[in-house]
Scaffold this motif. Structure first.
Motif, PDB file in Angstrom:
ATOM      1  N   GLY A 212       0.968  -1.066  -0.170  1.00  9.78           N
ATOM      2  CA  GLY A 212      -0.176   0.383   0.174  1.00  9.78           C
ATOM      3  C   GLY A 212       1.117   0.891  -0.249  1.00  9.78           C
ATOM      4  N   ARG A 213       2.281   1.006  -0.322  1.00  8.21           N
ATOM      5  CA  ARG A 213       2.533   2.553  -0.316  1.00  8.21           C
ATOM      6  C   ARG A 213       3.640   3.124  -1.918  1.00  8.21           C
ATOM      7  N   PHE A 214       2.997   4.196  -1.978  1.00  8.39           N
ATOM      8  CA  PHE A 214       3.277   5.545  -2.921  1.00  8.39           C
ATOM      9  C   PHE A 214       4.571   4.442  -4.257  1.00  8.39           C
ATOM     10  N   VAL A 215       5.113   4.023  -5.040  1.00  3.45           N
ATOM     11  CA  VAL A 215       5.987   3.884  -5.605  1.00  3.45           C
ATOM     12  C   VAL A 215       6.835   5.409  -6.536  1.00  3.45           C
ATOM     13  N   PRO A 216       7.877   6.200  -6.323  1.00  2.00           N
ATOM     14  CA  PRO A 216       8.077   7.014  -7.129  1.00  2.00           C
ATOM     15  C   PRO A 216       8.496   6.673  -8.553  1.00  2.00           C
ATOM     16  N   ALA A 217       8.774   7.508  -8.992  1.00  2.00           N
ATOM     17  CA  ALA A 217       8.451   6.721 -10.792  1.00  2.00           C
ATOM     18  C   ALA A 217       9.800   6.618 -10.759  1.00  2.00           C
ATOM     19  N   ASP A 218      10.573   7.314 -10.254  1.00  2.00           N
ATOM     20  CA  ASP A 218      12.294   7.071 -10.555  1.00  2.00           C
ATOM     21  C   ASP A 218      11.928   5.746 -10.349  1.00  2.00           C
TER      22      ASP A 218
ATOM     23  N   GLU B 118      17.565  14.357 -20.557  1.00  2.00           N
ATOM     24  CA  GLU B 118      16.650  15.217 -21.463  1.00  2.00           C
ATOM     25  C   GLU B 118      15.834  16.145 -20.611  1.00  2.00           C
ATOM     26  N   LYS B 119      15.632  17.541 -20.956  1.00  2.00           N
ATOM     27  CA  LYS B 119      14.582  17.873 -20.446  1.00  2.00           C
ATOM     28  C   LYS B 119      13.790  17.481 -19.418  1.00  2.00           C
ATOM     29  N   SER B 120      13.108  18.066 -18.385  1.00  2.49           N
ATOM     30  CA  SER B 120      12.240  17.940 -18.028  1.00  2.49           C
ATOM     31  C   SER B 120      10.727  17.724 -19.609  1.00  2.49           C
ATOM     32  N   GLY B 121       9.725  17.544 -19.645  1.00  2.72           N
ATOM     33  CA  GLY B 121       8.780  17.216 -20.270  1.00  2.72           C
ATOM     34  C   GLY B 121       8.656  15.795 -22.190  1.00  2.72           C
TER      35      GLY B 121
ATOM     36  N   LEU C  21      13.507   9.752 -28.048  1.00  4.86           N
ATOM     37  CA  LEU C  21      13.550   8.634 -27.901  1.00  4.86           C
ATOM     38  C   LEU C  21      13.938   8.316 -29.354  1.00  4.86           C
ATOM     39  N   ILE C  22      13.017   8.730 -30.172  1.00  9.19           N
ATOM     40  CA  ILE C  22      12.886   8.813 -31.834  1.00  9.19           C
ATOM     41  C   ILE C  22      14.068   8.663 -32.092  1.00  9.19           C
ATOM     42  N   ARG C  23      14.705   9.952 -31.502  1.00 11.16           N
ATOM     43  CA  ARG C  23      16.082  10.467 -32.798  1.00 11.16           C
ATOM     44  C   ARG C  23      17.315   9.686 -32.234  1.00 11.16           C
ATOM     45  N   GLU C  24      16.815   8.761 -31.354  1.00 11.98           N
ATOM     46  CA  GLU C  24      18.172   8.458 -30.460  1.00 11.98           C
ATOM     47  C   GLU C  24      17.542   7.059 -30.791  1.00 11.98           C
ATOM     48  N   ASN C  25      17.450   6.147 -31.367  1.00 10.56           N
ATOM     49  CA  ASN C  25      16.408   4.714 -31.944  1.00 10.56           C
ATOM     50  C   ASN C  25      16.303   3.945 -30.457  1.00 10.56           C
ATOM     51  N   ALA C  26      16.347   5.325 -29.303  1.00  5.75           N
ATOM     52  CA  ALA C  26      16.365   4.616 -27.530  1.00  5.75           C
ATOM     53  C   ALA C  26      15.339   3.314 -27.445  1.00  5.75           C
ATOM     54  N   ILE C  27      15.628   2.428 -26.824  1.00 11.27           N
ATOM     55  CA  ILE C  27      14.433   1.768 -26.262  1.00 11.27           C
ATOM     56  C   ILE C  27      13.495   1.927 -24.827  1.00 11.27           C
ATOM     57  N   PHE C  28      14.139   2.747 -24.667  1.00 11.01           N
ATOM     58  CA  PHE C  28      13.070   3.234 -23.533  1.00 11.01           C
ATOM     59  C   PHE C  28      13.832   4.569 -22.594  1.00 11.01           C
ATOM     60  N   GLY C  29      12.117   4.951 -22.581  1.00 10.45           N
ATOM     61  CA  GLY C  29      12.747   6.100 -21.682  1.00 10.45           C
ATOM     62  C   GLY C  29      11.826   7.021 -20.589  1.00 10.45           C
ATOM     63  N   GLY C  30      11.937   7.080 -19.599  1.00  7.20           N
ATOM     64  CA  GLY C  30      10.950   6.733 -18.247  1.00  7.20           C
ATOM     65  C   GLY C  30      10.566   9.314 -18.060  1.00  7.20           C
ATOM     66  N   GLU C  31      10.325   9.491 -17.309  1.00  5.03           N
ATOM     67  CA  GLU C  31       9.458  10.567 -17.131  1.00  5.03           C
ATOM     68  C   GLU C  31       9.127  10.769 -15.489  1.00  5.03           C
ATOM     69  N   ILE C  32       9.688  11.393 -13.799  1.00  2.03           N
ATOM     70  CA  ILE C  32       9.068  11.488 -13.211  1.00  2.03           C
ATOM     71  C   ILE C  32       7.843  12.198 -12.495  1.00  2.03           C
TER      72      ILE C  32
END
Length: 489
Positions: A271-277, A320-323, A331-342
């Protein structure tokens, strides 16, 4: 595991007043304002014409559940077809479903009438003019065309209505069809879904049941007045109900969506909130285990557990910048496999976009395959002490100059990142200072390996700030405040 010094954004001073002119609704990443004072059907019509002028072919249009959405959407569509645009109206749909529709229908543009996680009195437009989100320059061009009718393209388009929810459901249940057998082996996997009366209401749980997930839902009736909680699912203070239901029902996982359904937050089995990080770090470790050397994009406000996890798994971390716009474009430009934002956006290389429900299914798969509870996986992550965003009002016109001077002072002795404000990396943590693009204020965030380090890092920045700003930081981050907040976690 991350240890927050507080559970929500800290604001010192009054928020800036709203923009009086309708031009103020044009933000860095989208269009957003209060209805009808700042954004009304007439402006929506003109925005539709402006977007249609930039498009060369079709556009998919959808809306969220806010009371003001139908009128704004109708006017937007009128503007689009007046430029000759072929419009596919998919009705009410979560934002990730609209992105799916754009790909499925092979159209050039997409517009979602939504104010995302903002309060119900707001509305706006998220849009795409191609495969990547609009740049700052493109939004400025839309703004100029909106208020200069002589540049508008003229034509006679048409509007078609199409149901995209069923095709999306078929796609995602096929993609995660293997969850059924994994759940059968476990016996049961119970999830509490808090749709927040937003776009996933009644829909997310239906899809989850298709793959044998045991779902209990709350706030699952669409209601754009958001009567039960704020549509901002990124703040723990808004998720008391789902936390309680997870504990009460002994569920394996809690899920909470924002208003338009592109952000998601998670509650662990305790029942604990998990930070997006932390969720980002778990995704990073899982995805890189099968894609060694892959690129991971993360926003500059993320905790160090994210780049630490990327490094541990042999990946390449790209800050990268937040947003949403910046993370997705990178992600698209670098052909990255994953991306995340808080904020709770999770981007997947296989999709070239973010999808909150996809993130839910993938996290469930990770838990099932590892045969571990989320609370246990969190304990394997490094511990850092981190503040939420600390927003301090400052009306001086020298905000940008102050940030540049801080960067110049520290960069000769410490690593400095300047992609979004200034992030200074010290021996035991980092400090971040950013200038708000919408309000007269500074935003700060501090992280350290120990609770005393949070205050120590802040004190290194304070001499370079206006006196009143430094004093407010000290009021917030004195030793007793930090110790008390941490001990109460």
């Amino acid at each position: 595991m991350l240890i927050f010094t507080d559970k929500s954004t800290i604001i010192s001073g009054n928020s800036a007043g709203k923009e009086g002119m309708s031009k103020g609704v044009f933000k860095k990443c989208d269009i957003r304002g209060i209805y009808p004072d700042e954004l009304n059907p007439d402006l929506a019509l003109r925005i539709g014409r402006a977007i249609g002028t930039k498009l060369t072919s079709g556009c998919v249009v959808a809306g969220d559940v806010r009371p003001s959405t139908p009128k704004l959407k109708d006017s937007l569509i009128k503007g689009l077809i007046q430029t000759g645009c072929e419009v596919v109206d998919v009705g009410i749909a979560p934002t990730p479903v609209v992105y799916f529709a754009k790909e499925k229908l092979n159209v050039e543009g997409a517009v979602i009438v939504t104010a995302s996680h903002n309060p119900p009195e707001y509305n706006g437009f998220k849009f795409m003019l191609g495969d990547i989100p609009p740049t700052d320059r493109e939004i400025e061009e839309i703004k100029k065309i909106t208020f200069n009718r002589s540049t508008i393209k003229k034509g006679k388009g048409r509007v078609y209505k199409k149901d995209i929810l069923i095709p999306y459901e078929q796609w995602i249940t096929k993609r995660f069809s293997h969850l059924s057998s994994l759940i059968n082996k476990k016996g049961k996997f119970k999830v509490i879904v808090d749709a927040g009366n937003g776009c996933w209401s009644g829909y997310a749980e239906r899809i989850m049941r298709k793959v044998n997930i045991d779902v209990f839902s709350i706030f699952s009736n669409p209601d754009g007045n958001f009567p039960n909680r704020s549509p901002n699912s990124a703040l723990e203070e808004n998720l008391t109900a789902v936390k309680n239901e997870v504990s009460k029902n002994k569920a394996d996982l809690g899920i909470a969506f924002d208003g338009d359904g592109d952000r998601v937050s998670f509650i662990d089995d305790e029942g604990r909130f998990v930070p997006a990080d932390e969720i980002i770090s778990l995704f990073v470790r899982w995805i890189l285990s099968s894609h060694p050397g892959g690129k991971i994009v993360y926003d500059i406000k993320c905790s160090s557990i994210v780049p630490d996890s990327v490094k541990k798994m042999g990946g390449l971390a790209l800050v990268e910048k937040s947003g949403h716009t910046y993370i997705k474009s990178r992600l698209i430009r670098e052909n990255a496999i994953f991306g995340g934002e808080i904020s709770g956006h999770f981007f997947f290389g296989e999709l070239k976009r973010d999808d909150a429900l996809f993130a839910c299914f993938l996290l469930i798969e990770i838990l099932l395959r590892k045969k571990e509870k989320l609370s246990s996986l969190r304990k394997n992550l490094p511990s850092y002490f981190i503040t939420p965003d600390i927003r301090i009002k400052y009306k001086g016109k020298d905000r940008e100059r102050i940030v540049k001077e801080i960067s110049s002072f520290f960069k000769s002795s410490y690593p400095v990142e300047e992609i979004d404000g200034v992030k200074i990396k010290f021996e035991d943590g980092w400090g971040l200072i950013r200038v708000s693009v919408t309000e007269p204020l500074f935003t700060f965030r501090f992280e350290s390996t120990g609770k005393e380090g949070v205050l120590r890092i802040a004190q290194r920045l304070i001499p370079h700030l206006p006196r009143e700003v430094g004093e407010k930081i000290l009021q917030i981050l004195d030793k007793k405040y930090i110790a008390d907040k941490i001990n109460n976690q």
